[in-house]
Scaffold this motif. Sequence first.
Motif, PDB file in Angstrom:
ATOM      1  N   ASN A  67      23.480  15.213  21.614  1.00  0.00           N
ATOM      2  CA  ASN A  67      22.308  14.216  20.544  1.00  0.00           C
ATOM      3  C   ASN A  67      22.418  13.798  19.095  1.00  0.00           C
ATOM      4  OD1 ASN A  67      21.106  14.006  23.323  1.00  0.00           O
ATOM      5  ND2 ASN A  67      20.394  15.899  23.300  1.00  0.00           N
ATOM      6  N   ARG A  68      22.987  14.012  18.606  1.00  0.00           N
ATOM      7  CA  ARG A  68      23.682  14.345  16.978  1.00  0.00           C
ATOM      8  C   ARG A  68      23.818  13.040  16.530  1.00  0.00           C
ATOM      9  NH1 ARG A  68      25.801  19.203  14.364  1.00  0.00           N
ATOM     10  NH2 ARG A  68      23.885  20.835  15.351  1.00  0.00           N
ATOM     11  N   PRO A  69      23.851  12.056  15.245  1.00  0.00           N
ATOM     12  CA  PRO A  69      23.798  11.099  14.886  1.00  0.00           C
ATOM     13  C   PRO A  69      25.329  11.002  15.447  1.00  0.00           C
ATOM     14  CG  PRO A  69      23.383  12.539  12.741  1.00  0.00           C
ATOM     15  CD  PRO A  69      22.915  13.246  14.120  1.00  0.00           C
ATOM     16  N   LYS A  70      25.522   9.362  15.796  1.00  0.00           N
ATOM     17  CA  LYS A  70      26.570   8.911  16.054  1.00  0.00           C
ATOM     18  C   LYS A  70      27.702   8.872  15.042  1.00  0.00           C
ATOM     19  CE  LYS A  70      26.684   4.618  19.308  1.00  0.00           C
ATOM     20  NZ  LYS A  70      25.127   3.676  19.449  1.00  0.00           N
ATOM     21  N   LEU A  71      27.401   9.294  13.863  1.00  0.00           N
ATOM     22  CA  LEU A  71      28.653   8.994  13.223  1.00  0.00           C
ATOM     23  C   LEU A  71      29.505  10.634  13.515  1.00  0.00           C
ATOM     24  CD1 LEU A  71      28.032   7.467   9.834  1.00  0.00           C
ATOM     25  CD2 LEU A  71      30.521   7.422  11.193  1.00  0.00           C
ATOM     26  N   LEU A  76      33.295  14.529  14.981  1.00  0.00           N
ATOM     27  CA  LEU A  76      33.757  15.835  15.505  1.00  0.00           C
ATOM     28  C   LEU A  76      34.782  15.488  16.470  1.00  0.00           C
ATOM     29  CD1 LEU A  76      29.921  17.604  16.136  1.00  0.00           C
ATOM     30  CD2 LEU A  76      32.332  18.698  14.373  1.00  0.00           C
ATOM     31  N   MET A  77      34.339  14.132  17.016  1.00  0.00           N
ATOM     32  CA  MET A  77      35.667  14.099  18.202  1.00  0.00           C
ATOM     33  C   MET A  77      37.118  13.624  17.448  1.00  0.00           C
ATOM     34  SD  MET A  77      34.019  14.108  21.616  1.00  0.00           S
ATOM     35  CE  MET A  77      32.692  14.928  21.222  1.00  0.00           C
ATOM     36  N   GLU A  78      36.744  13.035  16.529  1.00  0.00           N
ATOM     37  CA  GLU A  78      38.034  12.796  15.258  1.00  0.00           C
ATOM     38  C   GLU A  78      38.516  14.092  15.259  1.00  0.00           C
ATOM     39  OE1 GLU A  78      39.452   9.800  14.158  1.00  0.00           O
ATOM     40  OE2 GLU A  78      40.542  10.436  13.004  1.00  0.00           O
ATOM     41  N   VAL A 107      33.080  12.466  28.059  1.00  0.00           N
ATOM     42  CA  VAL A 107      34.939  12.851  26.867  1.00  0.00           C
ATOM     43  C   VAL A 107      34.929  12.170  27.196  1.00  0.00           C
ATOM     44  CG1 VAL A 107      36.232  14.561  25.711  1.00  0.00           C
ATOM     45  CG2 VAL A 107      34.069  15.354  26.961  1.00  0.00           C
ATOM     46  N   PRO A 108      35.368  11.247  25.836  1.00  0.00           N
ATOM     47  CA  PRO A 108      36.761   9.973  25.543  1.00  0.00           C
ATOM     48  C   PRO A 108      37.749  10.301  25.670  1.00  0.00           C
ATOM     49  CG  PRO A 108      35.246  10.496  23.676  1.00  0.00           C
ATOM     50  CD  PRO A 108      34.872  11.646  24.547  1.00  0.00           C
TER      51      PRO A 108
END
Length: 234
Positions: A67-71, A76-78, A107-108
């Motif tokens: 639910n945090r901003p997309k960016l 974080l994923m990166e 999860v991507p």
Amino acid sequence: MEQENKKVPVHVAVIMDGNGRWAKKRGLPRLMGHRAGIEALERTLRAAAKLGVRYLSVYAFSTENWNRPKLEVAGLMELLQRFAKAKVPELKENGVRVRFCGSRKGVPEEVLRVIDWSEAETAECDRITLVVCFNYGGRQEILDAIAAARDARCEIRSEADLQRFLYVPELPDPDLLIRTSGELRLSNFWLWQSSYSEFYFTDVLWPDFGEEELKKALEAFSGRERRYGRVEQL
Ligand code: IPE
Ligand code: IPE
Ligand code: MG
């Protein structure tokens, strides 16, 4: 080994909180706080291994953090992928087994690949296990365990029956649970596993955490009397 005469917790769990506030205080974007948080994790892991801790589990991304901003989520994923790719060889060399703990749903694909690769690469390591709780939620874990038991046609009648279906079934319960940044809550971490954990809260923001702070937490732990519902020992 240091702390020779003291009780050292087998499993230390950490809610690594305060990255955003650390960055804000410096007028930096939140992601810089997360980057500094990775360095704190490396310091803490090194210290934990040295002090004789066998399992270090860290809350890296909760089921609510989507639910945090997309960016920020993308960042974080990166960061997770970059951290794993860059550090796994060194972790392996130092005997660190890496396990991920959480739901794979949402999860991507490329992140899942890095997760699987990190676990496979370090599967034989046994000095310390780093459990990265990623897309983890305590409630989700219990729901997933119930669903997995049903799929396996196993009835849940005891704690052990449910334990078998947790994300990392063989992980011992956390002896010591640390939360940084002054927040006094569990935020859906280790709901099932923390029933008898000792809690340690500190105002230190996660990026400022390291060996000294860990030693303070272990010191506090060594003075605790764990009773498990029994009568105090004289
Ligand atoms: C914890 O730091 C790291 C994650 C949740 C990924 P925060 O990002 O929650 O930092 P604060 O709480 O906003 O300071
Ligand atoms: C808990 O921290 C999750 C992680 C550290 C990954 P949050 O910062 O997301 O928790 P709340 O929102 O303050 O409870
Ligand atoms: Mg926070």
